[in-house]
Design a protein around this motif. Structure first.
Motif, PDB file in Angstrom:
ATOM      1  N   LEU A 329      23.755  44.348  43.978  1.00  0.00           N
ATOM      2  CA  LEU A 329      24.179  44.277  42.580  1.00  0.00           C
ATOM      3  C   LEU A 329      25.653  44.207  42.648  1.00  0.00           C
ATOM      4  N   GLN A 330      26.347  45.188  43.654  1.00  0.00           N
ATOM      5  CA  GLN A 330      27.818  45.202  43.625  1.00  0.00           C
ATOM      6  C   GLN A 330      28.322  43.925  44.055  1.00  0.00           C
ATOM      7  N   ALA A 331      27.690  43.152  45.126  1.00  0.00           N
ATOM      8  CA  ALA A 331      27.947  41.722  45.509  1.00  0.00           C
ATOM      9  C   ALA A 331      27.882  40.941  44.501  1.00  0.00           C
ATOM     10  N   GLY A 332      27.052  41.121  43.602  1.00  0.00           N
ATOM     11  CA  GLY A 332      26.791  40.143  42.461  1.00  0.00           C
ATOM     12  C   GLY A 332      27.710  40.402  41.398  1.00  0.00           C
ATOM     13  N   GLN A 333      28.216  41.511  41.040  1.00  0.00           N
ATOM     14  CA  GLN A 333      29.191  41.998  39.688  1.00  0.00           C
ATOM     15  C   GLN A 333      30.497  41.237  40.479  1.00  0.00           C
ATOM     16  N   ALA A 334      31.004  41.483  42.090  1.00  0.00           N
ATOM     17  CA  ALA A 334      32.178  41.060  42.295  1.00  0.00           C
ATOM     18  C   ALA A 334      32.347  39.402  42.107  1.00  0.00           C
ATOM     19  N   PHE A 335      31.345  38.712  42.431  1.00  0.00           N
ATOM     20  CA  PHE A 335      31.108  37.223  42.394  1.00  0.00           C
ATOM     21  C   PHE A 335      31.203  36.881  40.966  1.00  0.00           C
ATOM     22  N   VAL A 336      30.530  37.494  40.195  1.00  0.00           N
ATOM     23  CA  VAL A 336      30.585  37.058  38.692  1.00  0.00           C
ATOM     24  C   VAL A 336      32.168  37.368  37.969  1.00  0.00           C
ATOM     25  N   GLN A 337      32.734  38.343  38.071  1.00  0.00           N
ATOM     26  CA  GLN A 337      33.734  38.808  37.774  1.00  0.00           C
ATOM     27  C   GLN A 337      34.814  37.950  38.282  1.00  0.00           C
ATOM     28  N   ALA A 338      34.810  37.272  39.438  1.00  0.00           N
ATOM     29  CA  ALA A 338      35.885  36.316  40.083  1.00  0.00           C
ATOM     30  C   ALA A 338      35.593  34.867  39.509  1.00  0.00           C
ATOM     31  N   ARG A 339      34.355  34.361  39.401  1.00  0.00           N
ATOM     32  CA  ARG A 339      33.953  33.068  39.016  1.00  0.00           C
ATOM     33  C   ARG A 339      33.987  32.891  37.509  1.00  0.00           C
ATOM     34  N   TYR A 340      33.333  33.817  36.817  1.00  0.00           N
ATOM     35  CA  TYR A 340      33.015  33.480  35.192  1.00  0.00           C
ATOM     36  C   TYR A 340      33.745  34.291  34.321  1.00  0.00           C
ATOM     37  N   SER A 341      35.036  34.836  34.635  1.00  0.00           N
ATOM     38  CA  SER A 341      35.755  35.632  33.670  1.00  0.00           C
ATOM     39  C   SER A 341      36.249  34.696  32.800  1.00  0.00           C
ATOM     40  N   PRO A 342      36.935  34.917  31.750  1.00  0.00           N
ATOM     41  CA  PRO A 342      37.474  34.006  30.497  1.00  0.00           C
ATOM     42  C   PRO A 342      38.601  33.211  31.176  1.00  0.00           C
ATOM     43  N   ALA A 343      39.486  33.893  32.033  1.00  0.00           N
ATOM     44  CA  ALA A 343      40.359  33.230  32.721  1.00  0.00           C
ATOM     45  C   ALA A 343      40.064  32.123  33.564  1.00  0.00           C
ATOM     46  N   ALA A 344      38.939  32.602  34.560  1.00  0.00           N
ATOM     47  CA  ALA A 344      38.402  31.403  35.285  1.00  0.00           C
ATOM     48  C   ALA A 344      37.822  30.422  34.711  1.00  0.00           C
ATOM     49  N   ASN A 345      37.103  30.722  33.702  1.00  0.00           N
ATOM     50  CA  ASN A 345      36.503  29.638  32.844  1.00  0.00           C
ATOM     51  C   ASN A 345      37.417  28.755  32.130  1.00  0.00           C
ATOM     52  N   ALA A 346      38.582  29.208  31.637  1.00  0.00           N
ATOM     53  CA  ALA A 346      39.498  28.661  30.816  1.00  0.00           C
ATOM     54  C   ALA A 346      40.059  27.496  31.896  1.00  0.00           C
ATOM     55  N   ALA A 347      40.465  27.870  33.049  1.00  0.00           N
ATOM     56  CA  ALA A 347      40.934  27.039  34.200  1.00  0.00           C
ATOM     57  C   ALA A 347      40.131  25.940  34.445  1.00  0.00           C
ATOM     58  N   ARG A 348      38.818  26.216  34.498  1.00  0.00           N
ATOM     59  CA  ARG A 348      37.875  24.865  34.656  1.00  0.00           C
ATOM     60  C   ARG A 348      37.959  24.014  33.388  1.00  0.00           C
ATOM     61  N   TRP A 349      37.940  24.331  32.322  1.00  0.00           N
ATOM     62  CA  TRP A 349      38.323  23.411  31.076  1.00  0.00           C
ATOM     63  C   TRP A 349      39.543  22.629  31.251  1.00  0.00           C
ATOM     64  N   LEU A 350      40.588  23.497  31.358  1.00  0.00           N
ATOM     65  CA  LEU A 350      41.708  22.794  31.685  1.00  0.00           C
ATOM     66  C   LEU A 350      41.620  21.402  32.683  1.00  0.00           C
ATOM     67  N   ALA A 351      41.281  21.821  34.055  1.00  0.00           N
ATOM     68  CA  ALA A 351      40.839  20.985  34.905  1.00  0.00           C
ATOM     69  C   ALA A 351      40.207  19.534  34.492  1.00  0.00           C
ATOM     70  N   VAL A 352      39.103  19.966  33.845  1.00  0.00           N
ATOM     71  CA  VAL A 352      38.376  18.913  33.195  1.00  0.00           C
ATOM     72  C   VAL A 352      39.167  17.960  32.361  1.00  0.00           C
ATOM     73  N   LEU A 353      39.621  18.696  31.294  1.00  0.00           N
ATOM     74  CA  LEU A 353      40.063  18.132  30.107  1.00  0.00           C
ATOM     75  C   LEU A 353      41.545  17.598  30.520  1.00  0.00           C
ATOM     76  N   GLY A 354      42.072  17.984  31.445  1.00  0.00           N
ATOM     77  CA  GLY A 354      43.471  17.538  31.861  1.00  0.00           C
ATOM     78  C   GLY A 354      43.242  16.311  32.724  1.00  0.00           C
ATOM     79  N   GLU A 355      42.028  15.947  33.285  1.00  0.00           N
ATOM     80  CA  GLU A 355      41.775  14.655  33.906  1.00  0.00           C
ATOM     81  C   GLU A 355      41.815  13.570  32.696  1.00  0.00           C
ATOM     82  N   LEU A 356      41.061  14.213  31.664  1.00  0.00           N
ATOM     83  CA  LEU A 356      40.669  13.011  30.544  1.00  0.00           C
ATOM     84  C   LEU A 356      41.634  12.730  29.621  1.00  0.00           C
ATOM     85  N   LYS A 357      42.735  13.533  29.753  1.00  0.00           N
ATOM     86  CA  LYS A 357      44.127  13.324  28.890  1.00  0.00           C
ATOM     87  C   LYS A 357      44.790  12.354  29.501  1.00  0.00           C
ATOM     88  N   ARG A 358      44.870  12.148  30.864  1.00  0.00           N
ATOM     89  CA  ARG A 358      45.566  11.046  31.479  1.00  0.00           C
ATOM     90  C   ARG A 358      45.498   9.703  31.001  1.00  0.00           C
TER      91      ARG A 358
END
Length: 358
Positions: A329-358
């Motif tokens: 559980l502790q390993a899972g919580q650390a993994f989720v907090q790093a990968r699925y936080s709102p900040a990390a999620n927004a970074a993935r949206w920006l990476a995809v949408l930034g490619e489409l904007k070009r």
């Protein structure tokens, strides 16, 4: 980046009603809010505003005119914007369709025909196909769903995976069940009738042969016709089941009170193939262990949650070695907090949408 998310809800309802649809929160309000926080011009258009007398004017002002957008996100494929797509394209904007389930599946279309009649179901399919033909790209929360869309659309449209996001508050990881086990299931009950019925009628009796067990459901307001398929005419309490109406605060309190989260699925259902693992993410972020059936998106979490064809067996395995379960559980919580936080999620949206904007 200037992004408009169009979602199938209304921002004028009380928050618990406004955000009950998970895909609207995870793939509309939360990423838009984080993008705003990060300095981008992101907003949400709530299509349920079409019931307002000035809807046409408002939607045109928000989407077609100032402030000009770079990307229009269509969450849950919005029919009402269809006639405006070419105007959006002429402005130089990009159109992205976000899917949270496989909307062109025979299962979905059969359900539409049953609910609304074959003519309206065919119209729905025609609109979906036309919108997919008009868009610049498609996004999906899981690799399996993305693959379904690629198989349907071919190579004409790029399909990107942008996983869901954590919305609940973090709590310390805990796994120390007392003599009585407190289990939690949460979600939209009507979408999981077969799975919850098996949980209540098969897994709970097996577990109660060994421990006192209480199950809490956090879901839509009950009773409903679907809940009666699980409990019949009886009250859930007669099965040792406590029910609470969903809201984020209610869910966070239920997560704090439970020993572990149980997430059964109907593994044979077409919808399970592309199902997001977002409920497991919420539980792990809140520091609670998860046991689930091993559907595709959950297998990627297999090192940090309990997967078994039998929920009862998965619970027993977790309880048998609390120290090992807590470490996972502790390993899972650390993994989720790093990968699925709102900040990390927004970074993935920006990476995809930034490619489409070009």
């Amino acid at each position: 980046m200037r992004v408009v998310y169009a979602v199938n809800t209304t921002p004028h309802a009380p928050p618990d009603q406004m955000t009950r649809l998970a895909s609207t929160r995870y793939r509309g309000f939360i990423p838009a809010g984080q993008l705003q926080h990060d300095g981008h011009r992101a907003g949400v258009v709530a299509v349920m505003e079409l019931f307002r007398p000035d809807f046409d004017t408002r939607i045109d002002l928000l989407v077609l005119h100032q402030p000009k957008h770079d990307i229009l996100m269509l969450a849950n494929v919005i029919k009402v914007l269809f006639d405006r797509l070419e105007a959006i394209r002429r402005q130089g904007g990009r159109i992205v369709v976000d899917v949270s389930d496989f909307k062109l599946s025979a299962q979905v279309l059969e359900a539409m025909a049953k609910a609304f009649g074959p003519d309206r179901a065919q119209t729905y399919r025609n609109i979906l196909e036309a919108i997919f033909a008009s868009c610049d790209a498609v996004t999906a929360p899981t690799a399996a769903l993305a693959q379904q869309m690629r198989e349907t659309l071919g190579d004409a449209k790029p399909v990107f995976v942008i996983e869901d996001v954590v919305e609940v508050a973090s709590q310390p990881a805990k796994f120390a069940p007392a003599q009585a086990l407190n289990l939690l299931w949460f979600g939209f009950l009507s979408a999981h009738v077969a799975a919850v019925r098996q949980l209540v009628q098969d897994d709970l009796p097996k577990l109660r042969q060994r421990y006192p067990v209480v199950l809490k459901l956090v879901c839509e307001q009950l009773p409903t016709p679907d809940s009666q398929k699980i409990f019949g005419a009886a009250e859930p309490a007669s099965f040792g089941v406590d029910c609470k109406q969903w809201s984020v605060p209610v869910l966070e309190a239920a997560l704090a009170d439970c020993d572990l989260v149980v997430l059964p699925f109907d593994a044979d259902a077409v919808s399970s193939r592309g199902k997001s693992n977002n409920r497991a993410l919420q539980a792990l972020a809140a520091g609670r262990y998860v046991v689930a059936h091993p559907i595709e998106s959950y297998r990627m979490l297999g090192d940090v949650i309990g997967l078994d064809a039998s929920i009862a067996q998965a619970v027993e395995t977790a309880v048998r070695d609390p120290a090992a379960t807590l470490a996972r559980l502790q390993a899972g919580q650390a993994f989720v907090q790093a990968r699925y936080s709102p900040a990390a999620n927004a970074a993935r949206w920006l990476a995809v949408l930034g490619e489409l904007k070009r």
